[in-house]
Design a protein around this motif. Structure first.
Motif, PDB file in Angstrom:
ATOM      1  N   THR A  75       0.833  -1.196   0.000  1.00 37.98           N
ATOM      2  CA  THR A  75       0.000   0.000   0.000  1.00 37.98           C
ATOM      3  C   THR A  75       0.867   1.245   0.000  1.00 37.98           C
ATOM      4  N   HIS A  76       0.213   2.361  -0.132  1.00 35.69           N
ATOM      5  CA  HIS A  76       0.925   3.642  -0.124  1.00 35.69           C
ATOM      6  C   HIS A  76       0.843   4.312   1.238  1.00 35.69           C
ATOM      7  N   ASN A  77       0.554   3.540   2.293  1.00 37.09           N
ATOM      8  CA  ASN A  77       0.597   4.073   3.650  1.00 37.09           C
ATOM      9  C   ASN A  77       2.042   4.173   4.122  1.00 37.09           C
ATOM     10  N   THR A  78       2.294   5.070   5.065  1.00 37.44           N
ATOM     11  CA  THR A  78       3.616   5.180   5.673  1.00 37.44           C
ATOM     12  C   THR A  78       3.729   4.132   6.782  1.00 37.44           C
ATOM     13  N   GLU A  79       4.944   3.906   7.232  1.00 37.67           N
ATOM     14  CA  GLU A  79       5.145   2.976   8.349  1.00 37.67           C
ATOM     15  C   GLU A  79       4.429   3.479   9.601  1.00 37.67           C
ATOM     16  N   ARG A  80       4.431   4.777   9.815  1.00 36.48           N
ATOM     17  CA  ARG A  80       3.768   5.347  10.993  1.00 36.48           C
ATOM     18  C   ARG A  80       2.252   5.122  10.938  1.00 36.48           C
ATOM     19  N   GLU A  81       1.645   5.347   9.777  1.00 36.57           N
ATOM     20  CA  GLU A  81       0.207   5.107   9.631  1.00 36.57           C
ATOM     21  C   GLU A  81      -0.112   3.631   9.870  1.00 36.57           C
ATOM     22  N   ALA A  82       0.696   2.767   9.308  1.00 41.48           N
ATOM     23  CA  ALA A  82       0.468   1.337   9.473  1.00 41.48           C
ATOM     24  C   ALA A  82       0.650   0.907  10.924  1.00 41.48           C
ATOM     25  N   ALA A  83       1.654   1.453  11.602  1.00 47.35           N
ATOM     26  CA  ALA A  83       1.895   1.101  13.008  1.00 47.35           C
ATOM     27  C   ALA A  83       0.701   1.473  13.875  1.00 47.35           C
ATOM     28  N   LEU A  84       0.092   2.618  13.608  1.00 43.50           N
ATOM     29  CA  LEU A  84      -1.082   3.039  14.372  1.00 43.50           C
ATOM     30  C   LEU A  84      -2.219   2.040  14.200  1.00 43.50           C
ATOM     31  N   TYR A  85      -2.446   1.600  12.983  1.00 45.71           N
ATOM     32  CA  TYR A  85      -3.504   0.638  12.710  1.00 45.71           C
ATOM     33  C   TYR A  85      -3.198  -0.716  13.341  1.00 45.71           C
ATOM     34  N   PHE A  86      -1.955  -1.159  13.214  1.00 43.39           N
ATOM     35  CA  PHE A  86      -1.604  -2.503  13.660  1.00 43.39           C
ATOM     36  C   PHE A  86      -1.426  -2.629  15.166  1.00 43.39           C
ATOM     37  N   ARG A  87      -1.528  -1.544  15.889  1.00 40.77           N
ATOM     38  CA  ARG A  87      -1.592  -1.660  17.355  1.00 40.77           C
ATOM     39  C   ARG A  87      -2.896  -2.331  17.776  1.00 40.77           C
ATOM     40  N   ASN A  88      -3.936  -2.154  16.970  1.00 44.50           N
ATOM     41  CA  ASN A  88      -5.261  -2.674  17.303  1.00 44.50           C
ATOM     42  C   ASN A  88      -5.678  -3.892  16.497  1.00 44.50           C
ATOM     43  N   TYR A  89      -5.111  -4.065  15.325  1.00 45.55           N
ATOM     44  CA  TYR A  89      -5.509  -5.151  14.438  1.00 45.55           C
ATOM     45  C   TYR A  89      -4.281  -5.941  14.032  1.00 45.55           C
ATOM     46  N   ARG A  90      -4.416  -7.251  14.007  1.00 41.52           N
ATOM     47  CA  ARG A  90      -3.323  -8.126  13.581  1.00 41.52           C
ATOM     48  C   ARG A  90      -3.735  -8.824  12.301  1.00 41.52           C
ATOM     49  N   LEU A  91      -2.795  -8.922  11.395  1.00 43.43           N
ATOM     50  CA  LEU A  91      -3.053  -9.620  10.143  1.00 43.43           C
ATOM     51  C   LEU A  91      -2.032 -10.730   9.970  1.00 43.43           C
ATOM     52  N   ALA A  92      -2.433 -11.783   9.300  1.00 39.76           N
ATOM     53  CA  ALA A  92      -1.520 -12.902   9.046  1.00 39.76           C
ATOM     54  C   ALA A  92      -0.578 -12.594   7.892  1.00 39.76           C
ATOM     55  N   THR A  93      -0.992 -11.728   6.995  1.00 38.51           N
ATOM     56  CA  THR A  93      -0.202 -11.435   5.796  1.00 38.51           C
ATOM     57  C   THR A  93       0.687 -10.215   6.017  1.00 38.51           C
ATOM     58  N   PRO A  94       1.868 -10.192   5.416  1.00 33.96           N
ATOM     59  CA  PRO A  94       2.714  -9.003   5.516  1.00 33.96           C
ATOM     60  C   PRO A  94       2.045  -7.786   4.867  1.00 33.96           C
ATOM     61  N   TYR A  95       2.155  -6.648   5.545  1.00 26.14           N
ATOM     62  CA  TYR A  95       1.600  -5.377   5.074  1.00 26.14           C
ATOM     63  C   TYR A  95       2.783  -4.467   4.781  1.00 26.14           C
ATOM     64  N   LEU A  96       3.031  -4.221   3.507  1.00 28.56           N
ATOM     65  CA  LEU A  96       4.231  -3.506   3.083  1.00 28.56           C
ATOM     66  C   LEU A  96       3.908  -2.059   2.736  1.00 28.56           C
ATOM     67  N   CYS A  97       4.775  -1.154   3.177  1.00 31.00           N
ATOM     68  CA  CYS A  97       4.549   0.287   3.044  1.00 31.00           C
ATOM     69  C   CYS A  97       5.366   0.859   1.890  1.00 31.00           C
ATOM     70  N   ASP A  98       4.665   1.378   0.899  1.00 29.50           N
ATOM     71  CA  ASP A  98       5.265   1.970  -0.301  1.00 29.50           C
ATOM     72  C   ASP A  98       4.738   3.400  -0.444  1.00 29.50           C
ATOM     73  N   ALA A  99       5.032   4.229   0.566  1.00 29.57           N
ATOM     74  CA  ALA A  99       4.451   5.579   0.632  1.00 29.57           C
ATOM     75  C   ALA A  99       4.804   6.441  -0.569  1.00 29.57           C
ATOM     76  N   ASP A 100       5.988   6.258  -1.129  1.00 32.98           N
ATOM     77  CA  ASP A 100       6.358   7.068  -2.299  1.00 32.98           C
ATOM     78  C   ASP A 100       5.868   6.444  -3.603  1.00 32.98           C
ATOM     79  N   ARG A 101       5.220   5.281  -3.516  1.00 29.27           N
ATOM     80  CA  ARG A 101       4.606   4.581  -4.638  1.00 29.27           C
ATOM     81  C   ARG A 101       5.613   4.107  -5.690  1.00 29.27           C
TER      82      ARG A 101
END
Length: 167
Positions: A75-101
């Motif tokens: 996704t185009h989320n930043t690591e900081r945005e993703a960290a905020l989300y993943f404090r509350n939700y866990r996923l089995a699949t890797p979520y990769l941050c491509d903020a600059d696309r």
């Protein structure tokens, strides 16, 4: 920047290394010769459809793994945005941050112009989702405005799924 063409079937998939929401970096080369990979270029955390699919993929992940496949969400989320989300939700699949696309562009995922009505509708839906997370669950989700502004308020990144074999 202009997006490249989608990788043609039978050609080598462009390699990449991206930070993962749970920490560390993930490279496509990490799976070469070991697992097939589904690359899911999603709209990210501000997209209710994508969040629903993220949860469903996590539930079905064991079946993919049994068949020798990995799912990498990019996704185009930043690591900081993703960290905020993943404090509350866990996923089995890797979520990769491509903020600059940069990886999006290498795989031919352009920014697509949207109408004003579509932009407003997306922002309202995303803000309602964030407010619902806070009110119903006391959970904070990333503000949807930042990713929208990174892409330009009148553009959106479409989704793409690319299947990469073990070779």
């Amino acid at each position: 920047m202009q997006a490249d063409a989608h990788p043609a079937p039978g050609t080598k998939a462009p390699d990449f290394r991206l930070p993962a929401a749970g920490g560390g970096d993930v490279s496509l080369a990490d799976y070469a010769g070991r697992r097939s990979v589904l690359l899911w270029f999603s709209k990210g955390l501000h997209c209710p459809f994508c969040r629903r699919n993220m949860a469903r993929l996590s539930q079905a992940y064991a079946r993919f793994a049994e068949r020798g496949a990995e799912i990498l969400q990019i996704t185009h989320n930043t690591e900081r945005e993703a960290a905020l989300y993943f404090r509350n939700y866990r996923l089995a699949t890797p979520y990769l941050c491509d903020a600059d696309r940069a990886v999006h562009l290498r795989y031919g995922v352009p920014l697509v112009a949207m109408s004003t009505a579509a932009v407003v509708g997306n922002i309202v839906t995303s803000c309602a989702m964030v407010a619902s997370d806070l009110v119903r669950h006391g959970e904070k989700s990333p503000n949807p405005v930042a990713p929208v502004m990174r892409m330009g308020p009148m553009h959106q990144s479409p989704q793409l799924i690319v299947a990469v074999d073990r070779a």
